[in-house]
Design an enzyme around this catalytic site. Sequence first.
Site, PDB file in Angstrom:
ATOM      1  N   CYS A 139       0.851  -1.200   0.000  1.00 64.28           N
ATOM      2  CA  CYS A 139       0.000   0.000   0.000  1.00 64.28           C
ATOM      3  C   CYS A 139       0.887   1.251   0.000  1.00 64.28           C
ATOM      4  O   CYS A 139       1.995   1.246   0.518  1.00 64.28           O
ATOM      5  CB  CYS A 139      -0.901  -0.008   1.234  1.00 64.28           C
ATOM      6  N   ASP A 189       0.419   3.732   1.734  1.00 60.24           N
ATOM      7  CA  ASP A 189       0.391   4.292   3.096  1.00 60.24           C
ATOM      8  C   ASP A 189       1.810   4.530   3.616  1.00 60.24           C
ATOM      9  O   ASP A 189       2.655   3.637   3.565  1.00 60.24           O
ATOM     10  CB  ASP A 189      -0.356   3.310   4.018  1.00 60.24           C
ATOM     11  N   ARG A 229       3.008   4.567   6.389  1.00 64.49           N
ATOM     12  CA  ARG A 229       3.444   3.814   7.575  1.00 64.49           C
ATOM     13  C   ARG A 229       3.992   2.432   7.242  1.00 64.49           C
ATOM     14  O   ARG A 229       4.405   1.707   8.144  1.00 64.49           O
ATOM     15  CB  ARG A 229       2.262   3.671   8.553  1.00 64.49           C
ATOM     16  N   HIS A 249      -2.259  -3.976   5.016  1.00 65.04           N
ATOM     17  CA  HIS A 249      -2.069  -3.582   6.428  1.00 65.04           C
ATOM     18  C   HIS A 249      -3.407  -3.261   7.064  1.00 65.04           C
ATOM     19  O   HIS A 249      -4.292  -2.700   6.419  1.00 65.04           O
ATOM     20  CB  HIS A 249      -1.115  -2.386   6.532  1.00 65.04           C
ATOM     21  N   CYS A 278      -6.094   0.098   6.865  1.00 61.37           N
ATOM     22  CA  CYS A 278      -5.841   0.647   5.529  1.00 61.37           C
ATOM     23  C   CYS A 278      -6.963   1.622   5.134  1.00 61.37           C
ATOM     24  O   CYS A 278      -8.143   1.251   5.130  1.00 61.37           O
ATOM     25  CB  CYS A 278      -5.757  -0.499   4.510  1.00 61.37           C
TER      26      CYS A 278
HETATM   27 ZN   LIG Z   1      -3.412   1.170   2.986  1.00 63.54          ZN
END
Ligand SMILES: [Zn+2]
Length: 210
Positions: free
Chosen positions: A43, A45, A47, A99, A102
Site C-alpha cells: 500500500c 500508506d 506507515r 495492512h 488501511c
Molecule cells: Zn493502505
Amino acid sequence: MKESYQRLLQNNHDWAIDKRKFNPDYFNKLSLGQSPEFLWIGCSDSRVPANEVTNTKPGEIFVHRNIANVVIQTDMNLLSVLYYAVDILHVKHIIVCGHYGCGGVNAAIQQKDFGFVNNWLRSIKEVYAKHKKELEAIDDLERRERRLVELNVIEQTNNLAKTRIVQRAWKNGSLQIHPWVFDCANGMITELDNKITSISDVEPIFRYDL
Ligand SMILES: [Zn+2]
C-alpha cells in the site's frame, strides 16, 4: 527557517556520508546494478515502507505501491513492474502486503462517494461482494474491516496467479506468491494462509495453455 522538505535533503546528505564512512565501496557496489530476490506489492500508506518493516537494504526488494495494494489486470504500471521483476530481474518471491487500518479498504467498505477514487476502490468492493457472507457474519465492524484487509490481500495474490507473466515464470522455474498483512499497532507482519507456488493453485479456467 528551513522548509520541511529541506530536512529530507539534509537527511539524505547525512545518510550518504554515513554509508561511505562505514563502507567506502557502498555506492560503487550499489551503482553496479540490482538483483533483488523479492517483489513487494504494498500500500502507498506512509506507515508501511517495504525496506524499513523488513529491515532490508537498498537493492534487496523491487517495490510497487498503490492505494490498498491491489492487482488490477489492466493496470499498465503494475503489469510493467511485474513483467520487469519476473522476466528481467527473475525475482523468486512476490509479496503482496496489506495492512490493518488501511484507508483504502476503509473507504471501500463504505457506500460514501469518494469521487475519482471510487474507480480504484471498486476492485476492493468486488472482494467484499465475493466474500459478503463471511464478512457480514462478523458483527464487530472493526473485525469485519480487518478481515476484508486480509481477503483483499488474498484476492490480489490470486489475481497475480492469473497473469500470463506469473504462469510463464512457473513454466520456466519457480516463483512463490505470499500474502502478508502488516499491523501498524505492533509492527508485526503475519503470513496469511494462501501461499501460491504453482499452476495447480490456480482455478483451471484461468490457466493458460502456454
Ligand atoms: Zn493502505
